[in-house]
Scaffold this active site. Sequence first.
Site, PDB file in Angstrom:
ATOM      1  N   SER A  98       1.051  -1.322   0.081  1.00  0.00           N
ATOM      2  CA  SER A  98       0.139  -0.046  -0.073  1.00  0.00           C
ATOM      3  C   SER A  98       0.751   1.764  -0.089  1.00  0.00           C
ATOM      4  O   SER A  98       1.746   1.573  -0.904  1.00  0.00           O
ATOM      5  CB  SER A  98      -0.732   0.022   1.181  1.00  0.00           C
ATOM      6  N   ASP A 106     -10.033  -4.569  -5.981  1.00  0.00           N
ATOM      7  CA  ASP A 106      -9.753  -3.482  -4.979  1.00  0.00           C
ATOM      8  C   ASP A 106      -9.917  -2.264  -4.593  1.00  0.00           C
ATOM      9  O   ASP A 106     -10.288  -1.905  -5.303  1.00  0.00           O
ATOM     10  CB  ASP A 106      -8.157  -3.602  -4.877  1.00  0.00           C
ATOM     11  N   HIS A 127      -7.126  -5.117   0.072  1.00  0.00           N
ATOM     12  CA  HIS A 127      -6.230  -4.429  -0.415  1.00  0.00           C
ATOM     13  C   HIS A 127      -5.083  -4.796   0.567  1.00  0.00           C
ATOM     14  O   HIS A 127      -4.077  -4.582   0.122  1.00  0.00           O
ATOM     15  CB  HIS A 127      -6.757  -3.286   0.138  1.00  0.00           C
TER      16      HIS A 127
END
Lengths: 429, 267
Positions: free
Chosen positions: B95, B217, B245
């Site tokens: 991320s 996602d 995610h």
Amino acid sequence: MSRVSRGPEPADTGGAAGGTGGGSDDAAFTALLEDSAEDLYESAPCGYLSTLMDGTIAKVNGTLLGWLGRERDEVVGRMRFTDLLTVGGRLYHETHFAPLLRMRGEVNGIALEVLAADGARMPVLATSVVKTGAGGEPLLIRTTLTDARDRRAYENELLRARRAAEEAQRQAEDDRARLQSALTVLQQSLLPDVLPEVPGLAAATHYRTASPERLGGDFYDLFPVGGDRWAFFLGDVSGKGPQAASLTSLARYTLRTAAPYAADPAAALAVLNTALTDRYTGGDPRYCTAVFGVLRPDGDGFDVRVASGGHPPAVVTRADGGAEFLDTPGGMLVGILPDAPFTGAHTRLGPGDSLLLYTDGLTEARVGADRDLFGEEALRAFAAEHADGGPDGLVTGLVRLIDGFGGGLTDDTALLCLGVPAAPEGDGT
Amino acid sequence: MDVLTRNNVVVTGRPDGPTVVLAHGFGCDQNLWRLVAPRLEPDFRVVRFDYVGSGRSDLSAWSAERYGALDGYARDAVEVCAALDLADAVFVGHSVSAMVGVLAAAAAPERIGALAMITPSPRYIDGAGYRGGFSAADIEELLESLDSNYLGWSAAMAPVIMGNPERPELGRELENAFCATDPDIAAVFARTTFLSDSRDDLKTVAVPTLIVECAQDVIAPREVGAYVHAAIPGSRLVTLDATGHCPQLSAPEATAEAIAAFARART
């Protein structure tokens, strides 16, 4: 209620109601037993949904559909759990809820908001459990959502109160820090930043406040007074706090101003005495003790004349390892009486000799198990032992000593030590 | 305090293997790699750590100034690499950590030789000609979620914080609460993560880069993955048949395999 134990299965209804009880009680009980599992699910007082591991909604109960304002076929197989959430809730779900659920197999009481078809938001508390297969593999997620409208309103009140409390605390801490920095600046204005370089003289100082939150009342200085003469003083005003600081400031600048014009050290103290008795009249007498002195170069050393107003006697250490008091008996406190007498004394500092001025915070420190006064004699002995290090060595030793006093040091302590560096070994041979 | 303690650095796997550094993103901590690390350990030296402010890092080292910009996190990453004296490691960033990795690789090219980006997004907020998926108001809503869930976790954590040696099960609770952070710290990390714009930084990437995205996602949709892929010449894009995610959790095997294949191809 004991009758419930007869049979929990909803199917067990037959003749059960025909038992011993009568009338409306039985009717209510019968209704309870006829409650089907299907109805328990559909009309439960909370929202139920089951999702595949990818979040796709596989089953949802009527209560939740009612909250959402949606038809079953809009939801089942078409929406994911996150589609029911606000965008912020979706972010929270992806960054917190989903990882926790994956790691633990369950999460409890997470605050989220679901979005109804008409855009209305409803606060809920979500609890999810992962149902696993025989081999432990995750199969689906069961989630209950309970109505948290009242609770959220209550929590918002708590949050508001917490924020207000945090803000008040921050404010108080800021105020305190501001006050502290003002005190520090003020305290620094009462003492010289650095001592001037006096040719042929070494000097060392130390200042220790007993409490950093209160302005101290000790002061010292060393400065030129014309020709090749230098003046120095060290003193201790009565009391603590802002009034003491204001008195300290007055004493310091009065002595600095008087020094070049004073015929001898006692005359400088007399000027200070007049200033204090004029300034603090009536029912608020304020006074200080002080030693004031003048240095004049004298061959390989300095001629030293001092006068004392009620101050503990200075200590002179000698190159040969001895230490003696420079006695100034009988000097009055400065600022008490209009024509107070001040006692003078005279000595000479040769190479390796030092003059130590101190305030009574040092000699009145409580030491040892019996908390006895440290005392002037112990100081003299300590000075004799540390004399060979010159002013730096002596003050460093005293600082270490004071550190060891810990809580025994109850008053501010100022040290000013002036000395003539020892002649280099072998000099003159 | 030394960096290894400050960032709760954990090193496992083959001591003489190539090094992969696993960096967590916003939300939880290094525990997120729990299912991936064992799959890498037979072949690689595996380094995990917590950014200051997350997990079991030293919270006293945290400051809003340093950790209010991705640079602060990149400094953590570089300092961890330096403390282990890594050379030519594969930095795996999940991320927002993918963008942290970009900054770290630029700052310490001798230490970081390749980047694996797991569900990266260089910009979460929509803008002219760009769709990140979120608006600034959405991020404020996330901060509210953090705050409203703080009451719950603070109640759960209180006995742990107060210390309760006769109740060892509280240690387990603490472990379970790994996604719980001080909300003030979490709010700074959230703002830094979701309001930053790293699109220009992608142009600076000069090392082999792998991009791993999930088919579904909501935080980093596929068009964002395609954007990152296009912005870094020579990068490889792998789309996992996974949802969410955090493919480290939803598809740990495929995620580990993608990382391993990429890291192996370099040696």
